[in-house]
Design a protein around this motif. Structure first.
Motif, PDB file in Angstrom:
ATOM      1  N   LEU A 172      67.393 -73.323 -42.184  1.00  0.00           N
ATOM      2  CA  LEU A 172      66.071 -72.752 -41.901  1.00  0.00           C
ATOM      3  C   LEU A 172      64.924 -73.666 -42.321  1.00  0.00           C
ATOM      4  N   ILE A 173      65.162 -74.575 -43.248  1.00  0.00           N
ATOM      5  CA  ILE A 173      64.102 -75.502 -43.640  1.00  0.00           C
ATOM      6  C   ILE A 173      64.222 -76.847 -42.921  1.00  0.00           C
ATOM      7  N   ASN A 174      65.292 -77.011 -42.161  1.00  0.00           N
ATOM      8  CA  ASN A 174      65.480 -78.248 -41.395  1.00  0.00           C
ATOM      9  C   ASN A 174      64.952 -78.036 -39.984  1.00  0.00           C
ATOM     10  N   PRO A 175      63.873 -78.736 -39.586  1.00  0.00           N
ATOM     11  CA  PRO A 175      63.283 -78.494 -38.263  1.00  0.00           C
ATOM     12  C   PRO A 175      64.234 -78.769 -37.097  1.00  0.00           C
ATOM     13  N   PHE A 176      65.272 -79.564 -37.337  1.00  0.00           N
ATOM     14  CA  PHE A 176      66.232 -79.870 -36.274  1.00  0.00           C
ATOM     15  C   PHE A 176      67.327 -78.808 -36.149  1.00  0.00           C
ATOM     16  N   LYS A 177      67.461 -77.963 -37.179  1.00  0.00           N
ATOM     17  CA  LYS A 177      68.505 -76.939 -37.169  1.00  0.00           C
ATOM     18  C   LYS A 177      67.957 -75.518 -37.142  1.00  0.00           C
ATOM     19  N   GLN A 178      66.667 -75.373 -37.221  1.00  0.00           N
ATOM     20  CA  GLN A 178      66.053 -74.052 -37.196  1.00  0.00           C
ATOM     21  C   GLN A 178      66.301 -73.340 -35.866  1.00  0.00           C
ATOM     22  N   PRO A 179      66.343 -72.022 -35.875  1.00  0.00           N
ATOM     23  CA  PRO A 179      66.394 -71.279 -34.613  1.00  0.00           C
ATOM     24  C   PRO A 179      65.131 -71.533 -33.791  1.00  0.00           C
ATOM     25  N   ASN A 180      65.292 -71.559 -32.476  1.00  0.00           N
ATOM     26  CA  ASN A 180      64.145 -71.678 -31.573  1.00  0.00           C
ATOM     27  C   ASN A 180      64.522 -70.971 -30.273  1.00  0.00           C
ATOM     28  N   CYS A 181      63.774 -71.198 -29.212  1.00  0.00           N
ATOM     29  CA  CYS A 181      64.057 -70.501 -27.952  1.00  0.00           C
ATOM     30  C   CYS A 181      65.360 -70.951 -27.308  1.00  0.00           C
ATOM     31  N   ARG A 182      65.939 -72.045 -27.805  1.00  0.00           N
ATOM     32  CA  ARG A 182      67.179 -72.571 -27.216  1.00  0.00           C
ATOM     33  C   ARG A 182      68.423 -72.293 -28.062  1.00  0.00           C
ATOM     34  N   LYS A 183      68.232 -71.842 -29.299  1.00  0.00           N
ATOM     35  CA  LYS A 183      69.389 -71.590 -30.149  1.00  0.00           C
ATOM     36  C   LYS A 183      69.068 -70.531 -31.199  1.00  0.00           C
ATOM     37  N   VAL A 184      70.102 -69.776 -31.571  1.00  0.00           N
ATOM     38  CA  VAL A 184      70.016 -68.795 -32.657  1.00  0.00           C
ATOM     39  C   VAL A 184      71.190 -69.030 -33.592  1.00  0.00           C
TER      40      VAL A 184
END
Length: 235
Positions: free
Chosen positions: A127-139
């Motif tokens: 959750l603190i890694n911008p490359f691994k955070q959830p977004n519109c393409r991944k949960v």
């Protein structure tokens, strides 16, 4: 194999031909080996650790073999909460899931996000890694005994999962009524009634051969390697 008699006769034929001095096995013992073999074969076909080097969804032979075990559930949210700046949606657990095959969530976005399994230990790091955070393409998905948790940047409205259930045991006689076993209180995976293999007939021989391998391993490991090499061709 269409019935218990065929399973017993086929097992004994392969078993005795592999080692003439091997001790005779009864129907309950053969059932135990067949059930263990079935579980091993299913796990290998699901995971890709098999002679095809392909997982369940990439091979028609495997899909046909495991078709009976496939279930799909569409689940509605139970409750919402927040963690950091993300939404946590709880769904009820899937009671009979053995292994997941495909997961999909519904949310207000034009793309279908990828569902990424994670653990509570990994969650804070992700959750603190911008490359691994959830977004519109991944949960992110976390599974616990009390439910399935989807962590997302947008509220999730539905969760659909396709999975494999655990196969029923292969039991070649009714353990409650057969005279040989009736008073022994025996069961396999908690079941006693005669139960046929429900998986595709295209892997019955693989299950049979694996069961013979397991029996030989328990009795005489020195004969096992040659038997395994011989049966590699049966996939």
């Amino acid at each position: 194999m269409n019935n218990s008699k065929e399973w017993i006769e086929s097992f004994n034929l392969h078993y005795n031909n592999s080692d003439k001095s091997a001790p005779e096995l009864n129907a309950y013992e053969i059932s135990l080996f067949l059930t263990q073999a079935q579980d091993e074969v299913v796990k290998e076909l699901y995971s890709g650790k098999n002679i095809f080097h392909e997982a369940f969804d990439n091979n028609e032979h495997i899909r046909t073999a495991l078709e009976y075990l496939v279930r799909t559930e569409s689940l509605n949210p139970l409750e919402l909460s927040r963690i950091r700046n993300f939404t946590v949606t709880k769904f009820k657990p899937t009671e009979y899931m053995w292994y997941p095959v495909y997961e999909e969530v519904g949310m207000d976005t034009s793309t279908i996000p990828i569902v990424i399994p994670t653990t509570w230990d990994e969650l804070n790091v992700n959750l603190i890694n911008p490359f691994k955070q959830p977004n519109c393409r991944k949960v992110l998905r976390i599974s616990k005994q009390d439910g399935v948790y989807i962590i997302s940047s947008i509220e999730v409205t539905t969760y659909e999962v396709t999975y494999l259930i655990e196969p029923d045991p292969i039991i070649l006689v009714d353990l409650k009524t057969d005279p040989l076993f009736a008073d022994m209180g025996l069961s396999i995976k908690g079941k006693t009634e005669e139960t046929q293999c429900k998986l595709g007939s295209n892997i019955h021989l693989n299950i049979l051969n694996r069961a013979v391998e397991l029996a030989l391993r328990d009795y005489n490991p020195s004969n096992l390697e040659a038997h395994v090499q011989l049966n590699q061709r049966n996939f």
